[in-house]
Every structure is written in C-alpha cells, then in structure tokens.
Scaffold this motif. Structure first.
Motif, short mmCIF file in Angstrom:
data_model
loop_
_atom_site.label_atom_id
_atom_site.label_comp_id
_atom_site.label_asym_id
_atom_site.label_seq_id
_atom_site.Cartn_x
_atom_site.Cartn_y
_atom_site.Cartn_z
N THR A 1 -7.36 3.58 -5.69
CA THR A 1 -8.58 3.61 -4.29
C THR A 1 -8.10 5.03 -3.96
N ARG A 2 -9.25 5.89 -3.82
CA ARG A 2 -9.69 7.33 -2.86
C ARG A 2 -9.43 7.47 -1.81
N VAL B 1 0.61 -1.18 0.23
CA VAL B 1 -0.31 0.05 0.19
C VAL B 1 0.66 1.65 -0.28
N LEU B 2 0.84 1.88 -0.92
CA LEU B 2 1.67 3.17 -0.55
C LEU B 2 0.31 4.28 -0.35
N PRO B 3 0.43 5.38 0.33
CA PRO B 3 -0.74 6.61 0.65
C PRO B 3 0.00 7.98 -0.63
N VAL C 1 -4.28 4.48 4.89
CA VAL C 1 -4.18 2.23 4.97
C VAL C 1 -6.03 1.60 4.72
N TRP C 2 -6.90 2.38 5.56
CA TRP C 2 -7.75 1.83 5.64
C TRP C 2 -8.98 1.22 4.82
N CYS C 3 -8.48 3.07 4.19
CA CYS C 3 -9.01 2.57 2.57
C CYS C 3 -8.95 1.67 1.33
N ALA C 4 -7.89 1.12 1.85
CA ALA C 4 -6.72 -0.15 1.44
C ALA C 4 -7.82 -1.35 1.53
N ASP D 1 -10.07 -3.65 1.38
CA ASP D 1 -10.95 -4.69 0.38
C ASP D 1 -9.96 -4.86 -1.01
N LEU D 2 -8.62 -4.14 -1.21
CA LEU D 2 -7.71 -4.62 -2.08
C LEU D 2 -6.83 -5.64 -1.38
N VAL D 3 -6.79 -5.05 0.15
CA VAL D 3 -5.21 -6.02 0.50
C VAL D 3 -5.57 -7.21 0.62
N GLY D 4 -7.67 -7.07 1.06
CA GLY D 4 -8.40 -8.02 1.21
C GLY D 4 -7.11 -9.01 2.54
#
Length: 288
Positions: A103-104, A8-10, A115-118, A120-123
């Motif tokens: 993701t936005r 994840v890259l914020p 980080v939380w915004c990611a 569903d993509l992380v799983g």
C-alpha cells in the motif's frame, strides 16, 4: 488472545543519508553481504511465524515488490543452465501467493502515518511492526514469546549509555518479569539528563488494532510528523505495554557506520565467507 500473523514494514523513506546510492535504488534494497536489507528483516519475521507481510511503500519503490515476486525469466535461465543451488535459494526466499501486500504512503508524514496506511490490510487483529532499517535477528521471535506471556502491546528495547538517551525514544520501567517489564511511560528524545531510563525503543513492536483509531486523529508531533510514540502513549491509558529486553545486537543500517558494521558482522558469521573474510580483514587492519 489472537496470535500475531501480520507484520507491517514501513519502506517509504527516501534514504537521504545514503545519497547518491539511493537516488534510484531504495535504501531497503541495499545489500548486507548478498541479501537486501529488507530481505533480512522478512527472514527474521518469517522465522518467528509471521505469515503476511504488509509493505507501506512510496514512489520509486516498485523494485521492492518485484524482489518478492517470481522472476520467471531468471528462474527459467537458471534451470536451463543447471544452476540448481541458485534456483533453490530463490525459491526458498519466495513468499507464497497472497503472503505479501503493498500500500502507498503518498506523503512523508512520519512512522505513525505509515502504520495507519496499513489499517485496512491489518484489520481487527494484533500485528507486528518491523522497521526495515534495523537488523535484529531473533528479535521478533523473542517479541512473540513475550506477547504469548503477557498479551497487550510489546516493544523491543535495548540499553544505551546514559549520554546517548537524548537521541532515542525512551521508556519508563515498571514491574519487571525477567526479560520483560511493564512500561509506565514513554518520551521521544528527552533532553540530556532527563531520561526516565536508558532503555530505548529499538524498532520492533507488537500492537493492538485500537492503535489505528488513535492514529487517525493523532496531531503532528516531533518533526511536524505523526509519531507512532504519541499514539502509543495515548493507548497506554487503556492497555498494557511491555518492554522486551532484546537479547542480541541491533545494527542500524539507516546509518553508514551501522550499515558497514552489519556487513562485517553478517559476513564473518557466514560459513562460506567468514574464514576468508576474517583473514583479509585482519591483514588489512595490520597494514593500518
């Protein structure tokens, strides 16, 4: 133990410290020599075996997505003009189809929220977090080696002078294992003279997916933002955290001095630029 495949890259930050340069250009797209800062960070992650890059973006960050996409017109023009070297360079940097996701983060609510915004993509798998302001070549490779030894959660740390500890997140040192140690506590920007060590959290993390449940109900902390450190402290009650002493130098490109130093260091290391640049730099310093 699942291997680390995703990072994840914020990249939603406003870059206010670099205005007016970042008024229209994302700070992550500012170049260190001839590569955007975010490209350097992706290079580091790819070298460590990361396969999927998740960018948490915000408004006016579409150029980051374009940068990691195929530029058909440019590629065709380079091919027609026999610019083989330039075209091959672009193709080497090009992620494969499906290796990037975006993701936005609609509101600037802090690193923890980004980080939380990611989620569903992380799983349901462990993942890496790389702060794109921090250039730490080889850090993620060292991190994954530490994870392979210990499992759990891993944080890259570096030593700073005691009089600077109040500027950073600091970890407490438990049992040591050479280049790594067990983290027994964390504190965000402790008052001067109260830091439990001089090891700072330096912008690289490997985290277990349970962090997302904690981030979902994390109360706002320092700066009225959702802090990743606060949720890591809560997760530490149930899971092990390890500090990995980064063997190298980090350049904080979020600061102007750090950004300039990164350009100097990276230019000097280039075979095609280093000798000539060193000569010009030494001549300039002699004049001063």
């Amino acid at each position: 133990m699942k291997r680390i495949r995703k990072a994840v890259l914020p990249v939603a930050g406003l870059g206010t410290r670099f205005l007016p340069a970042t008024k229209a250009v994302p700070k992550e797209m500012l170049c260190v020599v001839d590569r955007p800062v975010v490209q350097h960070v992706v290079d580091e992650a790819r070298a460590a075996g990361i396969e999927h890059f998740i960018f948490v973006t915000g408004r006016n960050k579409a150029v980051i997505e374009d940068h990691f996409d195929i530029a058909y017109e440019l590629n065709r023009t380079l091919a027609e003009r026999n610019k083989t070297k330039e075209l091959e360079s672009l193709m080497r940097d090009q992620p494969q189809a499906g290796q990037t996701s975006f993701t936005r983060q609609q509101e600037p609510l802090g690193l923890g929220h980004a980080v939380w915004c990611a989620r569903d993509l992380v799983g349901d798998e462990p993942f890496a977090v790389l702060l794109p302001d921090m250039l730490s070549r080889g850090s993620m490779e060292q991190m994954i080696a530490a994870y392979d030894r210990h499992g759990g959660n891993v944080i890259a740390v570096e030593e700073v002078p005691e009089d600077q500890t109040h500027q950073y997140g600091i970890v407490s040192v438990g049992e040591e294992f050479g280049q790594t140690f067990e983290i027994t506590g964390m504190v965000e920007k402790p008052p001067k003279g109260t830091a439990p060590s001089n090891y700072i959290i330096s912008g690289r993390y490997i985290l277990q997916p349970e962090i997302f449940d904690l981030l979902s109900n994390q109360q706002r902390g320092a700066g009225n933002e959702i802090q990743l450190t606060d949720s890591m402290i809560r997760l530490m009650k149930d899971q092990k955290f390890y500090g990995m002493k980064y063997q190298g130098r980090t350049y904080d490109t979020g600061s102007k001095v750090g950004f300039l130093m990164a350009n100097v260091a990276y230019a000097l290391e280039r075979e095609d630029l280093g000798p000539a640049f060193r000569q010009e730099l030494e001549a300039f310093l002699r004049q001063k």
